[in-house]
Write an enzyme that holds these catalytic residues in place. Structure first.
Site, short mmCIF file in Angstrom:
data_model
loop_
_atom_site.label_atom_id
_atom_site.label_comp_id
_atom_site.label_asym_id
_atom_site.label_seq_id
_atom_site.Cartn_x
_atom_site.Cartn_y
_atom_site.Cartn_z
N TYR A 32 9.83 22.73 21.90
CA TYR A 32 9.39 21.65 22.67
C TYR A 32 8.40 22.09 23.73
O TYR A 32 8.10 21.64 24.85
CB TYR A 32 10.39 20.63 23.53
CG TYR A 32 10.98 19.57 22.59
CD1 TYR A 32 10.38 18.69 22.08
CD2 TYR A 32 12.48 19.91 22.28
CE1 TYR A 32 10.79 17.63 21.11
CE2 TYR A 32 12.89 18.87 21.39
CZ TYR A 32 12.42 17.85 20.92
OH TYR A 32 12.81 16.70 19.96
N ASN A 87 16.75 9.20 21.06
CA ASN A 87 16.11 8.38 20.27
C ASN A 87 16.15 8.91 18.74
O ASN A 87 15.55 8.42 17.86
CB ASN A 87 14.40 8.51 20.60
CG ASN A 87 14.00 9.64 20.45
OD1 ASN A 87 14.37 10.76 20.17
ND2 ASN A 87 12.67 9.77 20.65
N LYS A 146 19.04 14.03 15.74
CA LYS A 146 19.21 14.66 16.97
C LYS A 146 20.84 14.36 17.41
O LYS A 146 21.52 13.62 16.50
CB LYS A 146 18.58 13.69 18.05
CG LYS A 146 17.00 14.39 18.02
CD LYS A 146 16.12 13.53 19.17
CE LYS A 146 14.83 13.82 19.07
NZ LYS A 146 14.19 13.48 20.20
N HIS A 148 13.50 13.06 15.48
CA HIS A 148 12.10 13.50 15.65
C HIS A 148 11.39 14.02 14.50
O HIS A 148 11.87 14.22 13.43
CB HIS A 148 12.37 14.89 16.46
CG HIS A 148 11.07 15.74 16.56
ND1 HIS A 148 10.17 15.73 17.38
CD2 HIS A 148 10.47 16.63 15.59
CE1 HIS A 148 9.12 16.40 17.19
NE2 HIS A 148 9.19 16.89 16.23
N GLU A 184 6.55 23.38 12.94
CA GLU A 184 8.06 23.25 12.86
C GLU A 184 8.77 23.63 11.58
O GLU A 184 9.88 23.95 11.86
CB GLU A 184 8.17 21.64 13.22
CG GLU A 184 7.41 21.19 14.41
CD GLU A 184 7.39 19.79 14.91
OE1 GLU A 184 7.81 19.05 14.07
OE2 GLU A 184 6.89 19.29 16.07
P1 CMP Z 1 10.64 13.69 20.44
O1 CMP Z 1 9.59 12.91 19.43
O2 CMP Z 1 11.46 14.58 19.74
O3 CMP Z 1 9.53 14.28 21.47
C1 CMP Z 1 9.73 14.69 22.50
C2 CMP Z 1 11.12 14.18 23.14
O4 CMP Z 1 11.27 14.05 24.46
C3 CMP Z 1 11.25 12.72 22.72
O5 CMP Z 1 11.29 12.51 21.30
C4 CMP Z 1 12.25 12.23 23.69
O6 CMP Z 1 13.48 12.51 23.10
C5 CMP Z 1 12.09 12.86 24.86
N1 CMP Z 1 11.67 12.12 25.77
C6 CMP Z 1 12.18 11.76 26.96
N2 CMP Z 1 11.41 11.00 27.95
C7 CMP Z 1 10.46 11.12 27.30
C8 CMP Z 1 9.02 10.55 27.80
N3 CMP Z 1 9.01 9.66 28.98
N4 CMP Z 1 7.94 10.44 27.09
C9 CMP Z 1 8.23 11.13 25.81
N5 CMP Z 1 9.37 11.79 25.51
C10 CMP Z 1 10.39 11.66 26.00
#
Ligand code: CMP
Length: 132
Positions: A49, A112, A9, A115, A126
């Protein structure tokens, strides 16, 4: 052998952590089968998403995911999906197990760093999204 999809990311590409992430993947015996660096548009980020449509964090997530380049990586290994989820750790880096990628480099629940596909079915979707 099975396949999965990982995205590095914008928070991680901006901090020059691309090599670090790939090194961790290769040490975990993943084969990189396809890889590209790209900039997601708002439309493409919303499409990726779409499963989170209606969630309160979606607009902010789309804004973050379009804030800089990402790296999409197709990976191959036995038990690829499950093992990669274990390698990256929980969504919230504050809750990710010690030594996981998100524990190591993740900034917060949104930024984070990586993904990973959560099922073989989503890995195929994906993979097609990024590599056709
Ligand atoms: P990812 O695994 O890419 O899947 C959805 C993304 O939404 C997650 O990682 C985070 O980057 C983002 N995100 C932000 N807030 C939340 C939340 N409360 N719960 C889950 N995903 C979140």
């Amino acid at each position: 052998m099975s396949k999965t999809l990982l995205m590095i990311k914008p928070d991680a590409t901006k901090r020059n952590l691309i090599g670090h992430v790939i090194s961790r993947l290769e040490k975990a015996r993943y084969n990189v089968v396809e890889m590209k660096m790209l900039q997601l548009t708002e439309e493409r980020a919303r499409q990726f998403y779409a499963v989170h449509e209606g969630k309160p964090f979606l607009d902010s997530l789309v804004s973050f995911m379009t804030s800089g380049p990402i790296v999409a990586i197709a990976l191959e290994k036995e038990n690829a999906v499950e093992d990669l989820r274990a390698l990256i750790g929980a969504t919230d880096p504050g809750k990710a197990a010690c030594g996981t990628l998100r524990d190591e480099i993740g900034l917060d629940i949104e930024k984070n760093s990586v993904h990973a596909s959560d099922s073989d079915e989503n890995a195929a979707i994906e993979f097609a999204f990024h590599f056709g």
